[in-house]
Design a protein around this motif. Structure first.
Motif, mmCIF file in Angstrom:
data_model
loop_
_atom_site.group_PDB
_atom_site.id
_atom_site.type_symbol
_atom_site.label_atom_id
_atom_site.label_comp_id
_atom_site.label_asym_id
_atom_site.label_seq_id
_atom_site.Cartn_x
_atom_site.Cartn_y
_atom_site.Cartn_z
ATOM 1 N N ARG A 199 -10.945 -7.050 -18.207
ATOM 2 C CA ARG A 199 -10.612 -7.522 -16.862
ATOM 3 C C ARG A 199 -11.892 -7.845 -16.090
ATOM 4 N N TYR A 224 -16.923 -14.037 -4.932
ATOM 5 C CA TYR A 224 -16.240 -13.568 -3.714
ATOM 6 C C TYR A 224 -17.229 -13.451 -2.565
ATOM 7 N N LYS A 232 -7.050 -9.378 -2.398
ATOM 8 C CA LYS A 232 -7.280 -8.152 -3.172
ATOM 9 C C LYS A 232 -6.545 -8.229 -4.496
ATOM 10 N N TYR A 289 0.836 -1.199 0.000
ATOM 11 C CA TYR A 289 0.000 0.000 0.000
ATOM 12 C C TYR A 289 0.867 1.244 0.000
ATOM 13 N N THR A 311 -4.581 -9.003 1.639
ATOM 14 C CA THR A 311 -3.909 -8.335 0.523
ATOM 15 C C THR A 311 -3.798 -9.293 -0.663
ATOM 16 N N LEU A 341 -8.415 -10.576 -6.749
ATOM 17 C CA LEU A 341 -9.724 -10.028 -7.151
ATOM 18 C C LEU A 341 -9.593 -8.809 -8.066
ATOM 19 N N GLY A 342 -8.381 -8.441 -8.410
ATOM 20 C CA GLY A 342 -8.183 -7.309 -9.325
ATOM 21 C C GLY A 342 -8.349 -5.961 -8.666
ATOM 22 N N LEU A 343 -8.244 -5.916 -7.332
ATOM 23 C CA LEU A 343 -8.470 -4.659 -6.608
ATOM 24 C C LEU A 343 -7.174 -3.961 -6.226
ATOM 25 N N LEU A 344 -6.053 -4.664 -6.304
ATOM 26 C CA LEU A 344 -4.779 -4.066 -5.904
ATOM 27 C C LEU A 344 -3.697 -4.517 -6.890
ATOM 28 N N LYS A 345 -3.187 -3.543 -7.633
ATOM 29 C CA LYS A 345 -2.185 -3.884 -8.643
ATOM 30 C C LYS A 345 -0.842 -4.150 -7.963
ATOM 31 N N TRP A 347 -9.595 -2.515 -18.920
ATOM 32 C CA TRP A 347 -10.522 -2.601 -17.800
ATOM 33 C C TRP A 347 -11.748 -3.482 -18.103
ATOM 34 N N TYR A 365 -3.948 -7.734 -14.816
ATOM 35 C CA TYR A 365 -3.524 -6.336 -14.700
ATOM 36 C C TYR A 365 -2.973 -5.779 -16.014
#
Lengths: 265, 321
Positions: free
Chosen positions: A91, A100, A63, A17, A60, A66-70, A88, A84
């Motif tokens: 994806r 989920y 995430k 993060y 983490t 799930l494609g929420l955190l590159k 979009w 990634y």
């Protein structure tokens, strides 16, 4: 290792993060690294548990999948596609195949929507035909043993177990290839834990999907997985069949985790 | 023997907008000795947190009480009169379920301890922080650094310890902990249990734990009271509750816990617990009990059998009634 197609493939994933320091350091941004080079494979139809204590990077990791955190480094392939690197829209289409179930059923459902709307919303947003929506909602509700009466209720009128069933129903409404469960029983009473474990295993058998469970509860992991991955401080320290890990842990930390569990339960 | 808490036919209910009373606790009697670890076990909505809140004195204004409750022989609840002067915070303190949400995110741990000490003893900031450090080291936190930390800078286990330090700082002799270990993983849970046991010895604390985890509490508690639908259905020693559960509900709760390395089929309790306020004429567990028989339409009294008390008609013959 099991045979079959790889559904989720993580290669040397480093993720974290973005933070800033205090005072003049706030001018500079840096990444607080949580995952330090994680490799993970989940095969078709397999049940995998990710086990670790608080702060080990379990959520983490979810995430990232799930494609929420590159991730900062490494690649994340879901159903053979590096999510990634996809545009979009594509994806989103890939991630529709990922169901989920979030951790806390009490917070994850919109209190102002009836259960029927909660279940039909994902289908409507995917532009399904209205006549198909009702049929699919009923079919999935039946699969998770939710009666027609429950469909007309608001989440506030349901018990924790029922809310968890609604969440599981919502996650499988698109008939996904993989179901990701974040601490599926931690917010529930022990007395209904067994019902939810049984339900998840029945869905696994019926839909033949892969299941990735994140948990800190070794006892629950034992019932919900065939293979387990032990995370510690953002790295995978042990991987193997769950029964082998519990009976013959190789890593010192796994040993400690099992000893603590046995001593506190 | 000094009794820390004594409840006599205690009933607690909540009044709704139409002035109907929903009884969450329906006549419980128990005694907690000083220095004892007493545990209230049960499912969500069974009334265990309401019993805990009544002991601490944090019932909402729309709560209705009946019966009697004594804390160190001081009557705090008599009928619908409640007076916690000198008890709330001073003698009884509270460790909340989720310290992550109950600690103030805008204040450092030191400031939060200062406000407590200032309101209880009237100390200034300098003296309060000195004492605060003592309590932080008591719960095995590094006082020099943690005192300046905000709650989000602490891990779940450390937040829980900070909450215990705040609870103890008033000099309380009874600590009521609501699900203290449910948000923690196995390693932290063990550490916290060890800490609570140590505090019990060093600070001569009386611990009242409220939890839904029967097996882990059975190991640490002197007495376990199993609560179902606002009534205590079984009361026995901590070791007996695991080895020899008496009430069918306790047996089913014990069977529902997954044990590591033993892959037995997990059993769940069919149906759902009655909603608060729902009145059941006979035994409260009868609608879900697989062993229910014709006698269960009458409410069972508490039978003294095998060094415990159980409210189940199956023990009527053994108790000689």
């Amino acid at each position: 290792m099991p045979d079959g197609n790889v559904i989720v493939l993580l290669k040397d994933v480093v993720a974290g993060y973005q933070t800033t320091g205090r005072g003049w350091r706030s001018l500079f941004k840096h990444v607080n690294v949580v995952l330090r080079g994680v490799n993970l494979r989940v095969y078709d139809g397999e049940r995998v548990a990710i086990i670790g204590e608080s702060g080990s990077g379990k959520t983490t990791l979810l995430k990232v999948v799930l494609g929420l955190l590159k991730p900062v480094k490494g690649s994340v392939e879901v159903l053979g596609k590096d999510i990634y690197k996809l545009p979009w829209r594509e994806r989103v289409n890939v991630l529709k195949q990922v169901g989920y179930v979030p951790q806390d059923p009490y917070k994850a459902l919109n209190p102002k929507l009836r259960v029927r709307t909660i279940l039909s919303e994902p289908l409507e947003s995917a532009k399904a035909k209205p006549e198909e929506v009702e049929g699919r909602v009923r079919e999935v509700a039946k699969m998770v043993q939710l009666s027609d009466k429950i469909l007309d209720k608001y989440p506030g009128e349901l018990s924790g177990g029922m809310m968890q069933r609604v969440l599981i129903a919502r996650s499988i409404i698109h008939d996904p290839e993989i179901l990701i469960l974040d601490e599926p029983t931690s917010a529930l009473d022990v007395s209904i834990q067994a019902q939810i474990i049984e339900l998840i295993n029945n869905i696994h058998k019926k839909l033949e999907l892969a299941i990735l469970t994140v948990t800190h509860d070794l006892g629950v992991a034992q019932y919900l997985s065939d293979r387990a991955v032990i995370l510690y401080k953002g790295g995978v320290i042990e991987e193997g069949y769950i029964d082998d890990i519990i009976t013959r842990p190789k890593h010192e930390y796994t040993n400690l985790l099992i000893a603590s569990y046995k001593a506190s339960i | 023997m000094v009794l820390a808490v004594k409840a006599k036919d205690l009933r607690v209910g909540y009044m709704d907008e139409e002035e109907n009373i929903l009884w969450a606790v329906k006549g419980v009697s128990f005694e907690v000795r000083q220095g004892e670890v007493f545990c209230l076990v049960g499912e969500s909505g069974c009334g265990k947190s309401t019993i805990g809140n009544t002991i601490i004195g944090i019932l909402p204004p729309y709560a209705v009480t009946e019966g009697e409750l004594y804390v160190f022989n001081k009557p705090v609840v008599v009928g619908n009169l409640r007076d916690y002067t000198g008890i709330r915070g001073r003698v009884v303190s509270y460790v909340p379920q989720n310290p992550g949400t109950s600690l103030n995110p805008y204040q450092t741990i030191g400031t939060q301890l200062y406000y407590v000490l200032n309101s209880v003893y009237g100390w200034d900031k300098k003296k309060s922080l000195e004492v605060a450090k003592k309590y932080l080291s008591l719960v095995e936190l590094d006082p020099e650094s943690v005192i300046d930390y905000y709650p989000h800078e602490l891990s779940g286990g450390m937040q829980q310890r900070a909450a215990i330090a705040i609870a103890l700082s008033t000099g309380a002799k009874i600590l009521v902990a609501d699900e203290p270990t449910s948000a923690l993983d196995a390693h932290l849970r063990l550490q916290l249990i060890k800490l609570l046991m140590k505090l019990r010895e060093t600070e001569s604390l009386t611990l009242i734990l409220i939890t839904h985890d029967l097996v882990s509490t059975g190991k640490i508690c002197d007495t376990v009271a199993v609560v179902y639908s606002g009534k205590i259905v079984e009361k026995c020693s901590g070791s007996n509750v695991i080895i020899e559960p008496l009430h069918p509900y306790t047996q089913m709760l014990a069977d529902a816990v997954p044990l590591l390395g033993i892959k037995r089929p997990l059993k769940s309790i069919p149906g759902e617990p009655p909603k608060p306020g729902e009145e059941i004429a006979g035994c409260v567990f009868a609608p879900r009990c697989p062993l229910a028989f014709e006698k269960c339409v009458e409410p069972p009294p508490s039978f003294n059998v095998y060094n415990g008390e159980v409210a189940c008609w199956r023990y009527a013959n053994i108790a000689g009634r």
